[in-house]
Design a protein around this motif. Structure first.
Motif, PDB file in Angstrom:
ATOM      1  N   TYR A  20       7.403  67.927  23.776  1.00  0.00           N
ATOM      2  CA  TYR A  20       7.769  69.322  23.531  1.00  0.00           C
ATOM      3  C   TYR A  20       6.993  70.242  24.467  1.00  0.00           C
ATOM      4  N   ASP A  21       7.686  70.910  25.329  1.00  0.00           N
ATOM      5  CA  ASP A  21       7.152  71.890  26.283  1.00  0.00           C
ATOM      6  C   ASP A  21       6.215  71.300  27.328  1.00  0.00           C
ATOM      7  N   ARG A  22       5.256  70.460  26.907  1.00  0.00           N
ATOM      8  CA  ARG A  22       4.320  69.820  27.827  1.00  0.00           C
ATOM      9  C   ARG A  22       4.680  68.343  27.947  1.00  0.00           C
ATOM     10  N   ASP A  46      -5.412  69.400  32.359  1.00  0.00           N
ATOM     11  CA  ASP A  46      -4.890  68.278  31.574  1.00  0.00           C
ATOM     12  C   ASP A  46      -3.474  68.573  31.053  1.00  0.00           C
ATOM     13  N   ASP A  47      -2.924  69.699  31.444  1.00  0.00           N
ATOM     14  CA  ASP A  47      -1.555  70.072  31.067  1.00  0.00           C
ATOM     15  C   ASP A  47      -0.704  70.070  32.332  1.00  0.00           C
ATOM     16  N   ASN A  48       0.230  69.141  32.385  1.00  0.00           N
ATOM     17  CA  ASN A  48       1.089  68.992  33.568  1.00  0.00           C
ATOM     18  C   ASN A  48       1.753  70.312  33.968  1.00  0.00           C
ATOM     19  N   GLN A  59       2.226  85.079  30.684  1.00  0.00           N
ATOM     20  CA  GLN A  59       3.277  84.193  30.185  1.00  0.00           C
ATOM     21  C   GLN A  59       3.215  84.127  28.665  1.00  0.00           C
ATOM     22  N   ASP A  60       4.344  84.093  28.043  1.00  0.00           N
ATOM     23  CA  ASP A  60       4.573  83.839  26.605  1.00  0.00           C
ATOM     24  C   ASP A  60       4.954  85.067  25.791  1.00  0.00           C
ATOM     25  N   ALA A  61       4.863  86.254  26.372  1.00  0.00           N
ATOM     26  CA  ALA A  61       5.250  87.462  25.625  1.00  0.00           C
ATOM     27  C   ALA A  61       4.525  87.537  24.278  1.00  0.00           C
TER      28      ALA A  61
HETATM   29  C1  BGC Z   1       2.897  76.372  28.035  1.00  0.00           C
HETATM   30  C2  BGC Z   1       2.712  77.856  28.205  1.00  0.00           C
HETATM   31  C3  BGC Z   1       1.440  78.305  27.521  1.00  0.00           C
HETATM   32  C4  BGC Z   1       0.274  77.436  27.866  1.00  0.00           C
HETATM   33  C5  BGC Z   1      -0.950  77.791  27.063  1.00  0.00           C
HETATM   34  C6  BGC Z   1       1.666  75.663  28.496  1.00  0.00           C
HETATM   35  O1  BGC Z   1       1.844  74.301  28.371  1.00  0.00           O
HETATM   36  O2  BGC Z   1       4.022  75.962  28.765  1.00  0.00           O
HETATM   37  O3  BGC Z   1       3.816  78.531  27.656  1.00  0.00           O
HETATM   38  O4  BGC Z   1       1.147  79.617  27.956  1.00  0.00           O
HETATM   39  O5  BGC Z   1       0.584  76.090  27.683  1.00  0.00           O
HETATM   40  O6  BGC Z   1      -0.733  77.600  25.705  1.00  0.00           O
END
Ligand code: BGC
Length: 373
Positions: A123-125, A184-186, A283-285
């Motif tokens: 999810y997302d990451r 550590d977050d792609n 980012q993220d509003a």
């Molecule tokens: C998300 C971003 C978020 C960031 C910090 C990223 O993995 O895609 O939307 O700002 O993590 O939480």
């Protein structure tokens, strides 16, 4: 979904249908309604409101389809996230939706999920270094990075928000400093590389100057996307490079929480909003940052509609656990060092002061009162 499952039951014949009825109609029995099957949802932290919104939206999307949801937050602690996922598997989760803290740390537990034939949706990451992730639901992260850079260039009067050059734009030079997310977050790499591919020609021709010289992602990174960490790096950058009466004109920030840290450091250093206040992206509003855009502290944010992402991820998990076709729209961009993970990418949107109403209030993401109250 329901109709398709009912049709498949009819096709499978009355005997199978009655067996399914006897089994109590669990999620993978094809009842079309979750029938109480559990789906585990692992989220990184409640310290950022986007993840709270994501978790709630995923939960609702799954519950609307009759699934039970085991939703857990790990407060950015990796062992906690591992044990939460372990518990989900033990408790009989039939699918997992995972937004990781560190995408490389879940390999063993995901192998357990695979052994138990539990489909896993990143999810997302992206979940890294593992074969045991089935699908990925996210936004077009390279585009997020492009948009962050375009928003900065727009604030400096150099381009339109879509990157189109503005005629008669100022020549600069503009001083800019660069922040990246957690290594550590792609996603952090996609955002930073996406921004730098837009900035590079402006750096090469001298319009943008990174006075600190810190242009690599390693130098710009912010562990765990932490606002205080960013604040102290910004303080150091100002002391080391701007004590000669020069000013920083723009700051690339990959996330609203980091932007708020940068704003804190600027304010402490004596910058005031209005003329001479730098252009800052985000980012993220997040609501505090939407307010900061309204009052001129932050120039822009990137809005990623978490409601849409949640629906998409929930739909993928349900389809996967029922053995249905999972819809993807990009099967080659996201390689996790083991395989290309089939992905669904949603479109991010740049929000500046002028379109807060249209993008955030009219769509019901925030209310007028939350933004202006
Ligand atoms: C998300 C971003 C978020 C960031 C910090 C990223 O993995 O895609 O939307 O700002 O993590 O939480």
């Amino acid at each position: 979904m329901k109709k398709r499952a009912v049709l498949s039951l009819i096709a499978a014949g009355a005997m199978v249908a009655s067996l399914a009825a006897c089994s109590g109609g669990s999620g993978d029995s094809g009842s079309g309604e979750g029938g109480g099957a559990i789906i585990g949802v692992a989220m990184p932290t409640k310290s950022s409101e986007r993840w709270i919104a994501d978790g709630n939206a995923v939960k609702k999307a799954l519950e609307d389809q009759g699934y039970k949801v085991d939703l857990q937050y790990a407060e950015d602690d990796i062992p906690t996230q591992v044990s939460q996922i372990e518990n989900m598997i033990t408790k009989g989760a039939e699918a997992l939706i995972v937004a990781s803290i560190d995408g490389t740390t879940l390999t063993n537990i995901l192998a357990d999920a695979k052994d138990a034939e539990i489909p896993v949706i990143a999810y997302d990451r992206l979940l890294m270094d593992t074969e045991d992730v089935d699908y990925y639901a996210t936004f077009d992260n390279q585009l997020v990075g492009n948009q962050q850079a375009w928003s900065v260039l727009n604030g400096l009067g150099l381009t339109e928000l879509d990157g189109t050059p503005i005629e008669g734009a100022p020549a600069g030079p503009f001083n800019i400093e660069l922040f990246a997310g957690s290594l550590d977050d792609n996603n952090a790499f996609f955002f930073f590389n996406g921004a730098m591919e837009i900035f590079q020609p402006f750096i090469d021709n001298g319009t943008l100057v990174v006075k600190s010289g810190q242009t690599t992602i390693e130098q710009a990174a912010t562990l765990r996307w932490d606002g205080e960490t960013a604040q102290s790096r910004m303080e150091d950058l100002l002391t080391a490079n701007y004590s000669d009466n020069s000013k920083v004109n723009a700051v690339l920030s990959p996330y609203d929480g980091i932007s708020r840290g940068i704003i804190g450091a600027l304010t402490d250093a004596g910058y005031t909003t209005g003329e001479g206040w730098p252009i800052i992206s985000g980012q993220d509003a997040e609501i505090d940052s939407v307010k900061a855009i309204n009052n001129g502290e932050q120039y822009a944010t990137i809005f990623k509609d978490t409601r849409e992402l949640a629906k998409k991820a929930a739909g993928m998990a349900i389809a996967a656990l029922n053995g249905d076709t999972v819809e993807t729209n990009d099967d080659s961009t996201y390689n996790n060092n083991k395989k290309d993970v089939p992905s669904y990418l949603l479109e991010p949107v740049i929000v500046v002061k002028d379109n807060i109403q249209k993008e955030l209030i009219d769509t019901g993401y925030w209310t007028e009162k939350e933004v202006n109250g």
